[in-house]
Enzyme design. Structure first.
Site, PDB file in Angstrom:
ATOM      1  N   ASN A  77       0.854  -1.192   0.000  1.00 25.05           N
ATOM      2  CA  ASN A  77       0.000   0.000   0.000  1.00 25.05           C
ATOM      3  C   ASN A  77       0.890   1.242   0.000  1.00 25.05           C
ATOM      4  OD1 ASN A  77       0.619   0.682   2.881  1.00 25.05           O
ATOM      5  ND2 ASN A  77      -0.478  -1.246   3.244  1.00 25.05           N
ATOM      6  N   ASP A 109      -4.209  -6.463   4.445  1.00 25.49           N
ATOM      7  CA  ASP A 109      -5.280  -7.327   4.961  1.00 25.49           C
ATOM      8  C   ASP A 109      -5.161  -8.752   4.428  1.00 25.49           C
ATOM      9  OD1 ASP A 109      -6.516  -5.307   6.467  1.00 25.49           O
ATOM     10  OD2 ASP A 109      -7.547  -4.545   4.691  1.00 25.49           O
ATOM     11  N   ASP A 161      -4.502 -10.502  12.320  1.00 23.46           N
ATOM     12  CA  ASP A 161      -4.854  -9.175  12.831  1.00 23.46           C
ATOM     13  C   ASP A 161      -3.926  -8.866  14.001  1.00 23.46           C
ATOM     14  OD1 ASP A 161      -6.022  -6.935  14.072  1.00 23.46           O
ATOM     15  OD2 ASP A 161      -7.994  -7.477  13.298  1.00 23.46           O
ATOM     16  N   PHE A 189      -5.022   2.389  15.004  1.00 20.60           N
ATOM     17  CA  PHE A 189      -5.271   3.437  14.018  1.00 20.60           C
ATOM     18  C   PHE A 189      -6.382   2.974  13.087  1.00 20.60           C
ATOM     19  CE2 PHE A 189      -1.624   5.515  15.543  1.00 20.60           C
ATOM     20  CZ  PHE A 189      -1.503   6.758  14.925  1.00 20.60           C
TER      21      PHE A 189
END
Length: 430
Positions: A227, A296, A325, A342
């Site tokens: 990302n 993710d 996670d 966050f």
């Protein structure tokens, strides 16, 4: 007034006791006016207080004021003929149980970090084995400057304890970190009153772990999923946490950024690697801040060789599986740290953040809108909503658009205050 002929043995570090000898150094900052209140508080607590002022400090507050409050003549000059008849500066250095400099300007910090002894105050600091503390006070840009941060780190390594600084409105009109802690907060730290005040922002014995940057999930030897995270916010948090006095460990994905001074850095690539390191370290920290933009999903299998285009085929199907996670895993640990998450969202920012706070059982969350091009990923600025638990309620603090470095100090300050509140509540529970 010269120091006594026979100095007493140094008192062990810890809370101040009646009769302790405190050498209060005052340097040339507007916050010098607060030092009069601080001197009075220490005297009221039963301490003997000897004030030493730099030449510049006398432009902000007069020696006569401090003399009236402490009952001792203020020392201002290294070359005082009367005091130096008996090597007075050496005797004064031996006399002190503690040296406290408040305010400590950027200039004074720089001189002490370099070991200079060009006036009475810096000479005393070099000549004394007493416990040494300072309360920095300066413009927010000066405090955040890399040179000041290097000096602060050097002073810590040399044995100085830094009290603050706090964040807030400044005399110059700026807002941010650099304010000298209030006199009652400094006194509370030194007297060990056990109360929660702005002094809770002092974090010398805290260990803060921060994740930062993106993760890279390999598809084959040359391609990966990732990302746009630059790591700026996470690195700013690490710098702010270290500036508070905390021990800081930064777990970062692949970013090309220098490590903040005094911060321990661990580099990882994938989400699974980040989780493994985080689980190992989180058992020995007070606050865990998950700022990394963790992918993710990852490829179900990583191709051994480069995936080739197939002539005539317009589509490529990849099978992805969910990544662990990290923030939820850390928050689920028994006797784990306080956890700050966050929420980087493009719509319904606060609603999604509240849901994430509850769903993942976080103590605090920082929500920001990354759909705005001038904020978030890759930008030097950010805006956020801070949400945290206060008993059964969720409190809210809006942080307007500001430099990420400035926002980082606000986040760290809030996290440390929440930690102190939680610990105070636990200690008073029946």
């Amino acid at each position: 007034m010269s120091a006594p002929d026979q100095p007493s043995p140094s008192t062990p570090s810890g809370s101040l006791l009646p009769g302790q000898r405190v050498l209060l150094g005052i340097s040339a900052g507007i916050a010098a006016y607060k030092s009069a209140f601080l001197a009075r508080l220490l005297v009221q607590a039963g301490c003997e207080v000897q004030v030493v002022m730099t030449e510049g400090a006398q432009a902000f507050i007069t020696p006569l004021t401090l003399q009236a409050l402490t009952g001792r003549a203020v020392r201002t000059s290294l070359l005082d003929p009367t005091a130096e008849l008996g090597m007075g500066h050496i005797e004064l250095a031996r006399w002190a149980d503690r040296i406290l400099i408040a305010p400590a300007t950027a200039d004074l910090m720089a001189r002490l970090a370099q070991g200079q002894a060009d006036d009475l105050l810096t000479t005393l600091c070099l000549a004394s084995d007493a416990e040494k503390l300072m309360a920095p006070a300066m413009n927010q840009a000066m405090w955040r400057h890399p040179a000041t941060q290097r000096n602060a780190e050097q002073l810590r390594q040399d044995g100085w304890t830094l009290l603050g600084p706090a964040a807030g409105d400044q005399a110059c009109g700026d807002v941010g970190p650099g304010r000298m802690l209030e006199p009652d907060d400094i006194a509370a730290l030194m007297l060990d009153t056990g109360t929660i005040t702005a002094a809770d922002l002092f974090a010398s014995e805290r260990h803060i772990v921060i994740t930062a940057g993106p993760t890279r999930e390999p598809l084959d030897p040359v391609r990966y999923l990732s990302n746009h995270s630059s790591g700026k916010m996470g690195f700013a948090l690490a710098e702010a946490a270290r500036a508070s006095g905390a021990q800081v460990t930064l777990i970062t994905g692949p970013v090309d950024r220098p490590t903040p001074a005094g911060v321990t850095r661990i580099d990882v690539e994938t989400a699974e690697q980040m989780l493994e390191v985080a689980q190992d370290i989180a058992t020995d920290c007070d606050i865990f801040i998950g700022c990394a933009a963790v992918a993710d999903y990852r490829a179900a299998t990583t191709a051994e060789h480069k995936i080739k285009k197939v002539d005539g085929e317009q589509e490529l199907t990849l099978k992805l599986v969910k990544n662990p996670d990290i923030i939820a895993t850390i928050s689920a640990m028994s006797d784990g740290p306080m956890v700050v998450g966050f929420a980087a969202e493009t719509r319904d920012v606060e609603a999604y953040a509240r849901s994430k706070l509850e769903r993942k059982n976080l103590d605090m969350i920082v929500a920001n809108d990354v759909s705005q091009q001038q904020l978030g990923f890759g930008s030097d600025n950010n805006a956020a909503i801070l949400l945290w638990r206060d008993g059964n309620d969720i409190e809210r603090q809006q942080e307007p658009t500001q430099a990420k470095s400035q926002l980082a100090h606000a986040i760290i300050a809030r996290a440390l205050h929440c930690l102190a509140q939680n610990q105070n509540t636990s200690s008073t529970a029946p």
